[in-house]
Design an enzyme around this catalytic site. Structure first.
Site, short mmCIF file in Angstrom:
data_model
loop_
_atom_site.label_atom_id
_atom_site.label_comp_id
_atom_site.label_asym_id
_atom_site.label_seq_id
_atom_site.Cartn_x
_atom_site.Cartn_y
_atom_site.Cartn_z
N HIS A 142 -66.07 77.54 98.77
CA HIS A 142 -66.09 76.70 97.40
C HIS A 142 -65.38 77.89 96.41
O HIS A 142 -65.20 78.98 96.96
CB HIS A 142 -67.53 76.76 97.08
CG HIS A 142 -68.11 77.90 96.85
ND1 HIS A 142 -68.86 78.41 97.94
CD2 HIS A 142 -68.49 78.74 95.83
CE1 HIS A 142 -69.63 79.65 97.37
NE2 HIS A 142 -69.19 79.79 96.26
N HIS A 200 -63.99 79.81 92.93
CA HIS A 200 -64.38 80.26 91.52
C HIS A 200 -63.18 80.92 90.92
O HIS A 200 -62.11 81.21 91.45
CB HIS A 200 -65.36 81.59 91.64
CG HIS A 200 -66.64 81.49 91.95
ND1 HIS A 200 -67.51 80.75 91.37
CD2 HIS A 200 -66.95 81.78 93.23
CE1 HIS A 200 -68.75 80.94 92.03
NE2 HIS A 200 -68.29 81.30 93.45
N CYS A 250 -73.85 77.87 98.46
CA CYS A 250 -72.67 79.04 98.51
C CYS A 250 -72.44 79.66 100.10
O CYS A 250 -71.38 80.22 100.23
CB CYS A 250 -73.20 80.62 97.87
SG CYS A 250 -73.48 80.15 96.10
N ASP A 261 -55.45 86.54 94.79
CA ASP A 261 -55.38 85.19 93.92
C ASP A 261 -55.01 83.90 95.03
O ASP A 261 -54.10 84.01 95.81
CB ASP A 261 -54.35 85.51 92.62
CG ASP A 261 -54.24 84.26 91.94
OD1 ASP A 261 -55.18 83.49 91.78
OD2 ASP A 261 -53.12 83.89 91.52
N HIS A 262 -55.53 83.14 94.80
CA HIS A 262 -55.35 81.71 95.57
C HIS A 262 -55.45 82.04 97.10
O HIS A 262 -54.69 81.53 97.74
CB HIS A 262 -54.01 81.10 95.33
CG HIS A 262 -54.01 80.35 94.10
ND1 HIS A 262 -53.81 80.92 92.85
CD2 HIS A 262 -53.73 79.00 93.71
CE1 HIS A 262 -53.95 80.05 91.84
NE2 HIS A 262 -53.86 78.87 92.43
NI NI Z 1 -69.39 81.44 95.04
#
Ligand code: NI
Length: 269
Positions: free
Chosen positions: A173, A175, A167, A213-214
């Site tokens: 990364h 989600h 992480c 968002d994004h």
């Molecule tokens: Ni994460």
């Protein structure tokens, strides 16, 4: 313990089936989801959950026989929904149905009913709890996608890697987050609602979804410039963004699912 039933009632079905024994007959459930009555044409399925509390029977180990609970729920919910649909049509609110169901179920149930929750879509539910029975709570689910990197500036790179593992990946990364926002109110508005749903959605979109968002949370969202964007902190930041935004309806709870296995929840300080 908590038990739920699933059923579909539209206005025409309700009108046709509202006979002497229309709701009392025992009907076999023939689909694996356990929904009955089945939809006729295109109509919503409602999901109703009841929570009861008490001490299990010494002999059977049952607090309540769930078949009796199902029977009570259907005998109460089907005619109540049908009656209110005929009276109000498209103006029927989840709040009005909940209030009716709560009152009737509390009268009829032989067990201590502590909560009731009704889903009108998988993303929208209404709830009443015994310890705050004057209030109806409405919960809507929203979604946003974002990337983040779990990293604490005050810790060494090596410690960050050790503590946060993958992480801590330098370039982040992603989600797909699910956000459940709950607002509640005791006195309904003029239309009998906690809040108008389009307003609920517009406020959440403006204050939360459009902001997160994004985005790369660490780089794009000022709150996370120094604050580690853990799901715990994301939940509390969302709470802060929504608190006091809903007028007479009060923010009651925010739950953020980071994965299907992890969520954080915050109900204020
Ligand atoms: Ni994460």
């Amino acid at each position: 313990m908590t038990r739920e039933i699933r059923f579909s009632i539209d206005r025409d079905w309700a009108t046709a089936a509202h006979g002497e024994d229309g709701f009392a007959r025992a009907h076999p459930i023939s689909n694996s989801w356990g929904g009955w009555p089945s939809a006729v044409g295109i109509a919503p399925y409602l999901v109703l959950q009841i929570s009861v509390e008490g001490t299990p029977d010494d002999t059977t180990g049952y607090l309540v026989n769930i078949q009796l609970l199902d029977q009570l729920l259907r005998q109460t919910a089907l005619p109540a929904t049908a009656t209110l649909l005929r009276q109000s049509g498209v103006n029927l609110t989840g709040e009005a149905l909940m209030r009716q169901l709560w009152t009737t179920l509390r009268e009829k149930a032989e067990w201590a009913v502590v909560g009731l929750q009704l889903w009108t879509t998988p993303y929208l539910s209404y709830a009443i709890q015994k310890d705050r029975a004057d209030m109806i709570e409405v919960t809507q689910t929203f979604e946003f996608s974002a990337s983040h990197r779990l990293h604490v500036n005050g810790m060494s790179d090596e410690d960050n890697r050790r503590y946060f593992g993958k992480c801590n990946n330098l370039n982040g990364h992603g989600h797909n987050y699910r956000v459940e926002v709950t607002v509640g109110r005791a006195e309904m508005d003029a239309a009998g609602r906690v809040i108008a749903l389009p307003e609920f959605e517009a406020i959440t979109k403006r204050c939360v979804i459009d902001v997160l968002d994004h985005k790369h949370l660490n780089a794009d969202v000022p709150e996370f410039a120094e604050l580690n964007p853990s799901v715990e902190n994301i939940t509390m930041v969302i709470w802060d963004k929504l608190a006091n935004q809903f007028g007479a309806a009060k923010l009651r709870k925010v739950r953020v699912w980071e994965t299907a296995k992890t969520y954080a929840e915050y109900a204020g300080a």
